[in-house]
Design a protein around this motif. Structure first.
Motif, mmCIF file in Angstrom:
data_model
loop_
_atom_site.group_PDB
_atom_site.id
_atom_site.type_symbol
_atom_site.label_atom_id
_atom_site.label_comp_id
_atom_site.label_asym_id
_atom_site.label_seq_id
_atom_site.Cartn_x
_atom_site.Cartn_y
_atom_site.Cartn_z
ATOM 1 N N SER A 368 0.808 -1.219 0.000
ATOM 2 C CA SER A 368 0.000 0.000 0.000
ATOM 3 C C SER A 368 0.840 1.268 0.000
ATOM 4 O O SER A 368 0.346 2.344 -0.344
ATOM 5 N N LEU A 369 2.110 1.158 0.367
ATOM 6 C CA LEU A 369 2.997 2.324 0.419
ATOM 7 C C LEU A 369 3.804 2.494 -0.866
ATOM 8 O O LEU A 369 4.610 3.416 -0.965
ATOM 9 N N LYS A 370 3.601 1.648 -1.834
ATOM 10 C CA LYS A 370 4.359 1.689 -3.080
ATOM 11 C C LYS A 370 4.097 2.981 -3.842
ATOM 12 O O LYS A 370 2.968 3.474 -3.902
ATOM 13 N N ALA A 371 5.150 3.525 -4.436
ATOM 14 C CA ALA A 371 4.981 4.671 -5.327
ATOM 15 C C ALA A 371 4.177 4.245 -6.540
ATOM 16 O O ALA A 371 4.378 3.144 -7.095
ATOM 17 N N GLU A 372 3.268 5.091 -6.975
ATOM 18 C CA GLU A 372 2.395 4.744 -8.094
ATOM 19 C C GLU A 372 3.195 4.443 -9.360
ATOM 20 O O GLU A 372 2.814 3.583 -10.158
ATOM 21 N N SER A 373 4.315 5.122 -9.525
ATOM 22 C CA SER A 373 5.118 4.948 -10.737
ATOM 23 C C SER A 373 6.059 3.748 -10.678
ATOM 24 O O SER A 373 6.696 3.402 -11.664
ATOM 25 N N SER A 374 6.152 3.112 -9.523
ATOM 26 C CA SER A 374 7.082 2.002 -9.341
ATOM 27 C C SER A 374 6.392 0.679 -9.646
ATOM 28 O O SER A 374 5.326 0.380 -9.094
ATOM 29 N N GLU A 375 6.989 -0.118 -10.513
ATOM 30 C CA GLU A 375 6.442 -1.429 -10.844
ATOM 31 C C GLU A 375 6.785 -2.416 -9.727
ATOM 32 O O GLU A 375 7.930 -2.477 -9.275
ATOM 33 N N ALA A 376 5.810 -3.188 -9.298
ATOM 34 C CA ALA A 376 6.022 -4.152 -8.221
ATOM 35 C C ALA A 376 6.306 -5.528 -8.789
ATOM 36 O O ALA A 376 5.609 -6.004 -9.687
ATOM 37 N N GLY A 377 7.350 -6.164 -8.268
ATOM 38 C CA GLY A 377 7.689 -7.510 -8.704
ATOM 39 C C GLY A 377 8.122 -8.374 -7.544
ATOM 40 O O GLY A 377 8.395 -7.879 -6.438
ATOM 41 N N LEU A 378 8.174 -9.682 -7.771
ATOM 42 C CA LEU A 378 8.650 -10.646 -6.781
ATOM 43 C C LEU A 378 9.819 -11.413 -7.352
ATOM 44 O O LEU A 378 9.748 -11.936 -8.470
ATOM 45 N N ILE A 379 10.907 -11.446 -6.588
ATOM 46 C CA ILE A 379 12.060 -12.279 -6.916
ATOM 47 C C ILE A 379 12.397 -13.075 -5.667
ATOM 48 O O ILE A 379 12.699 -12.494 -4.613
ATOM 49 N N ASN A 380 12.315 -14.394 -5.752
ATOM 50 C CA ASN A 380 12.501 -15.275 -4.593
ATOM 51 C C ASN A 380 11.586 -14.853 -3.438
ATOM 52 O O ASN A 380 11.973 -14.859 -2.271
ATOM 53 N N ALA A 381 10.366 -14.454 -3.770
ATOM 54 C CA ALA A 381 9.347 -14.018 -2.799
ATOM 55 C C ALA A 381 9.753 -12.756 -2.048
ATOM 56 O O ALA A 381 9.197 -12.455 -0.992
ATOM 57 N N GLN A 382 10.704 -12.032 -2.595
ATOM 58 C CA GLN A 382 11.099 -10.740 -2.038
ATOM 59 C C GLN A 382 10.557 -9.640 -2.950
ATOM 60 O O GLN A 382 10.818 -9.639 -4.148
ATOM 61 N N GLU A 383 9.821 -8.714 -2.376
ATOM 62 C CA GLU A 383 9.225 -7.643 -3.163
ATOM 63 C C GLU A 383 10.295 -6.718 -3.731
ATOM 64 O O GLU A 383 11.359 -6.535 -3.131
#
Length: 482
Positions: A368-383
């Motif tokens: 919920s705190l992610k910047a709107e312009s930042s793409e969210a991804g998972l690598i080894n279950a790490q955000e």
């Protein structure tokens, strides 16, 4: 013994998602002087009650004394026992004693001394002085008298400057007091899940569980990482409706292409398993043995679970940092459970800004705190994403040799180089002063962060909790750096 889920306080937000919250039960006891005008006292009472009933209504339950005394205003000593009885029956978390005029110091003192909770004193600014024809309220005068008696009785109290009811100063002071009361309540009987042991090399996160119990009533509840793993594997095997819905929702908002489908499912199952064990053990925060335990048990890191649970009001600290978990419980309460908080490493100074510092961790921050312009991804279950811009309050609850301290300061986010994991760059007023306090104080590399400005709240809460407050914006308190 398993404690039922109903013992934890839950609210529901969009989508039916359960969210842990606590509200503040506030006793309000207006006071007046026996021989001064009841009509004028009632006028004052109606003004301030209207204001406070409009502030943070979802976070405060107001208990008045309208049924206990004339016009709900106290002045008779003989009525004190029945008022105390009602407030105790309602189990108030804090007490507000607004002065309608000079008040009655004996009444104020007897009611306040009956409780060990935060107490707020305030009275509206008088419009004019006494004249030969009429007697005014003398509100400020009565507050000076009553607070001397409170001090004699050893009652800790807060106050708002003698000011107008409709002004910003009163509204801000009242809201800050509610936040203080929320922090004090959060610390009482807090239960912290300790999932596993600290990583071997991390001596810095060691805590004294007995001291936490004796000083604050905080219980550290051990939960085996094996139990979490066992529950997670069962959730995956059963393919419950809750699990399927959560997996679908998670993969819809995060790029999981760097992971195998089975690995993402394991990470989702860990989140649900941890929540289940928190509920069963009546714990609302936790400390997690993460990278040193779960890759061996599950084949993935549990980092995403920490961020996801923080968004449900159940923050967990990395690396079995119990004091870090308590830090987040404090921040969660001072924000009145409105936004998620995060626990970050203090890692490196900004390459171009001398007052800039990187708040980072390998991937456990709330989505919920992610910047709107930042793409969210998972690598080894790490955000993998950057947090949004805004004002921050940073703090750390910690201990050395049985002495507890709360370091706190306000900052703002800034821009900086991209990096891996979850992160945000912050800018402070004087990083060298911050760094010196952190180096010489009883602190480590972990700090809690929440969006907003809450330094006055944390300072006042520390006073009620009887712990040292270490203001990041003030000099002193440590040797000089070379």
């Amino acid at each position: 013994m398993t404690i039922r889920k109903s013992t934890i306080e839950w609210n529901f937000i969009k989508g039916g998602l359960s969210m842990y919250k606590q509200s503040v039960v506030l006793g309000v006891v207006p006071v007046k002087r026996s021989f001064l005008s009841m009509e004028e006292a009632l006028r004052q009472k109606e003004k301030f009650m209207k204001v406070i009933r409009s502030i943070k209504t979802e976070a405060v339950e107001i208990i008045d004394v309208d049924d206990m005394c004339e016009n709900g205003i106290m002045w008779e000593l003989k009525a004190v026992p029945s008022v105390i009885g009602k407030l105790k029956e309602k189990r108030i978390d804090a007490l507000f004693i607004p002065f309608c005029d000079f008040g009655e110091e004996q009444v104020v003192a007897e009611i306040a001394r009956a409780f060990d909770i935060p107490v707020l004193i305030w009275g509206a600014r008088d419009e004019k002085p006494n004249t030969l024809e009429s007697r005014g309220r003398d509100t400020q005068c009565g507050m000076f008298a009553a607070t001397k008696v409170l001090s004699r009785y050893g009652v800790k109290y807060s106050y708002i400057f003698n000011c107008e009811t409709e002004g910003r100063e009163f509204k801000t002071g009242y809201e800050n007091f509610i936040r203080v009361a929320a922090v004090v309540k959060a610390m009482k009987n807090l239960r912290v899940a300790k999932i596993g042991e600290r990583p071997g090399p991390f001596m810095s996160v060691m805590t004294n569980d007995a001291n936490l119990m004796n000083r604050f009533g905080i219980t550290v509840v051990p939960i085996s990482p094996f139990k979490i793993s066992e529950t997670a594997m069962r959730i995956m095997k059963e393919e419950t409706e809750e699990f399927q819905a959560y997996y679908k929702e998670l993969t819809a908002r995060m790029d999981c292409s760097a992971m195998k489908e089975e690995e993402v499912k394991k990470a989702a199952a860990v989140k649900l398993a941890v929540k289940k064990h928190l509920e069963e053990n009546n714990c609302s925060v936790g400390a997690f043995e993460c990278w040193s335990a779960f890759p061996g048990l599950m084949g993935v890191c549990p980092c995403v679970a920490l961020g996801e649970l923080a968004d449900e009001g159940l923050p967990l600290a990395c690396e079995t940092d119990v004091n870090g978990a308590i830090t987040m419980a404090i921040l969660r309460a001072c924000d009145l459970y409105e936004n998620a908080e995060f626990l970050a490493d203090l890692t490196i100074r900004h390459p171009e800004n001398d007052n800039g510092e990187l708040l980072w961790h390998c991937g456990p921050f709330p989505y919920s705190l992610k910047a709107e312009s930042s793409e969210a991804g998972l690598i080894n279950a790490q955000e993998q994403f950057e947090l949004k811009q805004g004002d921050l309050t940073i703090c750390r609850f910690d201990e050395l040799d049985g002495k507890y301290s709360l370091f706190a300061g306000e900052a703002k986010t800034t821009t900086g180089p991209k990096t891996s994991g979850t992160y945000v760059w912050m800018e402070v007023d004087n990083w060298k002063r911050w760094e010196e306090k952190l180096i010489f104080g009883p602190y480590i590399h972990h700090v809690g962060g929440v969006y907003g400005k809450y330094l006055p709240v944390l300072k006042e809460a520390a006073r009620y909790l009887r712990i040292d407050f270490d203001d990041a914006h003030q000099e002193g308190g440590s040797p000089c750096a070379l």
